[in-house]
Motif scaffolding. Structure first.
Motif, PDB file in Angstrom:
ATOM      1  N   SER A 115      55.571  65.417  77.564  1.00 18.20           N
ATOM      2  CA  SER A 115      54.501  64.679  76.890  1.00 18.20           C
ATOM      3  C   SER A 115      53.521  65.666  76.303  1.00 18.20           C
ATOM      4  O   SER A 115      53.015  66.543  77.008  1.00 18.20           O
TER       5      SER A 115
ATOM      6  N   TYR B 210      60.677  63.035  64.970  1.00 20.88           N
ATOM      7  CA  TYR B 210      61.559  62.816  63.814  1.00 20.88           C
ATOM      8  C   TYR B 210      62.779  61.977  64.204  1.00 20.88           C
ATOM      9  O   TYR B 210      63.911  62.303  63.865  1.00 20.88           O
TER      10      TYR B 210
ATOM     11  N   SER C 276      58.111  57.062  73.311  1.00 26.94           N
ATOM     12  CA  SER C 276      56.940  56.597  72.565  1.00 26.94           C
ATOM     13  C   SER C 276      57.059  57.088  71.133  1.00 26.94           C
ATOM     14  O   SER C 276      57.687  58.118  70.869  1.00 26.94           O
TER      15      SER C 276
ATOM     16  N   SER D 258      54.380  55.183  65.309  1.00 29.30           N
ATOM     17  CA  SER D 258      54.380  53.948  64.525  1.00 29.30           C
ATOM     18  C   SER D 258      55.400  52.953  65.049  1.00 29.30           C
ATOM     19  O   SER D 258      56.324  53.302  65.793  1.00 29.30           O
TER      20      SER D 258
ATOM     21  N   SER E 295      51.731  55.107  70.035  1.00 30.40           N
ATOM     22  CA  SER E 295      50.519  55.915  70.206  1.00 30.40           C
ATOM     23  C   SER E 295      49.554  55.806  69.022  1.00 30.40           C
ATOM     24  O   SER E 295      48.412  56.233  69.119  1.00 30.40           O
TER      25      SER E 295
ATOM     26  N   ASP F 162      47.328  59.178  67.673  1.00 28.84           N
ATOM     27  CA  ASP F 162      47.585  59.213  69.120  1.00 28.84           C
ATOM     28  C   ASP F 162      46.441  58.625  69.940  1.00 28.84           C
ATOM     29  O   ASP F 162      46.315  58.918  71.129  1.00 28.84           O
TER      30      ASP F 162
HETATM   31  C1  LIG Z   1      56.682  67.004  65.130  1.00 34.07           C
HETATM   32  C2  LIG Z   1      56.410  65.557  65.384  1.00 34.07           C
HETATM   33  C3  LIG Z   1      57.332  64.610  64.983  1.00 34.07           C
HETATM   34  C4  LIG Z   1      57.085  63.264  65.216  1.00 34.07           C
HETATM   35  N1  LIG Z   1      57.996  62.346  64.790  1.00 34.07           N
HETATM   36  C5  LIG Z   1      57.716  61.023  64.924  1.00 34.07           C
HETATM   37  C6  LIG Z   1      58.619  60.031  64.452  1.00 34.07           C
HETATM   38  O1  LIG Z   1      59.735  60.308  63.995  1.00 34.07           O
HETATM   39  N2  LIG Z   1      58.246  58.736  64.554  1.00 34.07           N
HETATM   40  C7  LIG Z   1      57.035  58.364  65.062  1.00 34.07           C
HETATM   41  O2  LIG Z   1      56.715  57.181  65.070  1.00 34.07           O
HETATM   42  N3  LIG Z   1      56.179  59.290  65.595  1.00 34.07           N
HETATM   43  C8  LIG Z   1      56.507  60.591  65.534  1.00 34.07           C
HETATM   44  N4  LIG Z   1      55.653  61.519  66.057  1.00 34.07           N
HETATM   45  C9  LIG Z   1      54.498  61.071  66.868  1.00 34.07           C
HETATM   46  C10 LIG Z   1      54.848  61.167  68.378  1.00 34.07           C
HETATM   47  O3  LIG Z   1      55.979  60.373  68.668  1.00 34.07           O
HETATM   48  C11 LIG Z   1      53.657  60.760  69.223  1.00 34.07           C
HETATM   49  O4  LIG Z   1      52.666  61.750  69.062  1.00 34.07           O
HETATM   50  C12 LIG Z   1      54.080  60.641  70.678  1.00 34.07           C
HETATM   51  O5  LIG Z   1      54.893  59.504  70.838  1.00 34.07           O
HETATM   52  C13 LIG Z   1      52.942  60.559  71.640  1.00 34.07           C
HETATM   53  O6  LIG Z   1      53.492  60.728  72.938  1.00 34.07           O
HETATM   54  P1  LIG Z   1      52.867  61.822  73.927  1.00 34.07           P
HETATM   55  O7  LIG Z   1      51.413  61.514  74.007  1.00 34.07           O
HETATM   56  O8  LIG Z   1      53.527  61.601  75.242  1.00 34.07           O
HETATM   57  O9  LIG Z   1      53.149  63.198  73.367  1.00 34.07           O
HETATM   58  C14 LIG Z   1      55.894  62.868  65.860  1.00 34.07           C
HETATM   59  C15 LIG Z   1      54.993  63.839  66.308  1.00 34.07           C
HETATM   60  C16 LIG Z   1      55.236  65.170  66.073  1.00 34.07           C
HETATM   61  C17 LIG Z   1      54.242  66.191  66.575  1.00 34.07           C
END
Ligand SMILES: Cc1cc2nc3c(=O)[nH]c(=O)nc-3n(C[C@H](O)[C@H](O)[C@H](O)COP(=O)(O)O)c2cc1C
Length: 199
Positions: free
Chosen positions: A10, A80, A113, A116, A167, A171
């Motif tokens: 996370s 991604y 998670s 979007s 998120s 976030d």
């Molecule tokens: C490099 C990168 C790629 C991501 N790709 C996606 C994605 O494909 N689809 C999406 O909805 N969010 C995407 N996100 C957002 C993350 O999924 C989101 O920050 C995460 O679910 C939060 O969980 P965490 O607080 O446990 O890190 C991406 C974030 C980063 C940094």
């Protein structure tokens, strides 16, 4: 009593929060539960610049300990449309366990998670299942006996593939009650299945 590992990565805390809900559910079913995480791989400067939560208290898991559990429930944010590289890097170190069939017949589940609503939750969980199947694990999701899966009153994560949360693009959105209850349900369900198989 089933012995369960909740293993997560996370960056911003959403999967960490979900991991605790998964573990609450598993404990409610009588399981012995450990919550651990995989190591961060992003250079510290970039992690700081991106606001990663680097002070998480869960200990780092060792690959060698995986066979000591009856079930492993994996949590990863979507990157991604697939699992985070930190989690895949950890899984790519299980070749020795694969070679010796050490995880064959153990229960595996996944939660995730996304930022979007249509950001790839199901794609992430289903492609993660591929790894679990290669390792010979028995994949368990989040069944429709969890009533939150048919909720139509609000935007919410969760599918029959596994628990999930949203998120938001910055976030700032935190896991909702329905999402946390889905995580507890999946944890409880996997603990019950694992106990039956272990017994
Ligand atoms: C490099 C990168 C790629 C991501 N790709 C996606 C994605 O494909 N689809 C999406 O909805 N969010 C995407 N996100 C957002 C993350 O999924 C989101 O920050 C995460 O679910 C939060 O969980 P965490 O607080 O446990 O890190 C991406 C974030 C980063 C940094």
């Amino acid at each position: 009593m089933a012995k369960i590992l909740v293993l997560y990565y996370s960056a911003y805390g959403h999967i960490e929060t979900m991991a605790h809900a998964i573990s609450e559910g598993a404990r409610a079913a009588g399981a012995e539960v450990a919550i651990k995480r995989v190591p961060e791989l992003v250079p510290e400067m970039i992690a700081h610049q991106a606001g990663y939560h680097l002070d998480q208290s869960a200990p780092i898991a060792m690959v060698e300990e995986l066979p000591t559990y009856d079930a492993i429930i994996f949590g990863t944010p979507t990157r991604y449309g697939m699992m985070a590289a930190q989690m895949k890097n950890f899984l790519d170190q299980t070749g020795g366990l694969w070679f010796e069939n050490k995880l064959v017949g153990k229960v595996g589940g996944v939660f995730t998670s996304t930022a979007s609503q249509h950001g790839g939750q199901e794609a992430t969980i289903l492609s993660f299942h591929t790894v679990l199947l290669h390792l010979g694990m028995i994949v368990v999701g989040l069944p429709y006996s969890y009533p939150g899966l048919t909720n139509m009153d609000e935007i919410v994560g969760g599918s029959s593939y596994g628990a999930s949360t949203l998120s938001g693009n910055d976030d700032s959105r935190q896991p909702s009650d329905i999402e946390l209850e889905g995580a507890r349900f999946q944890g409880r369900h996997i603990a019950e299945v694992a106990a039956k198989l272990a017994g």
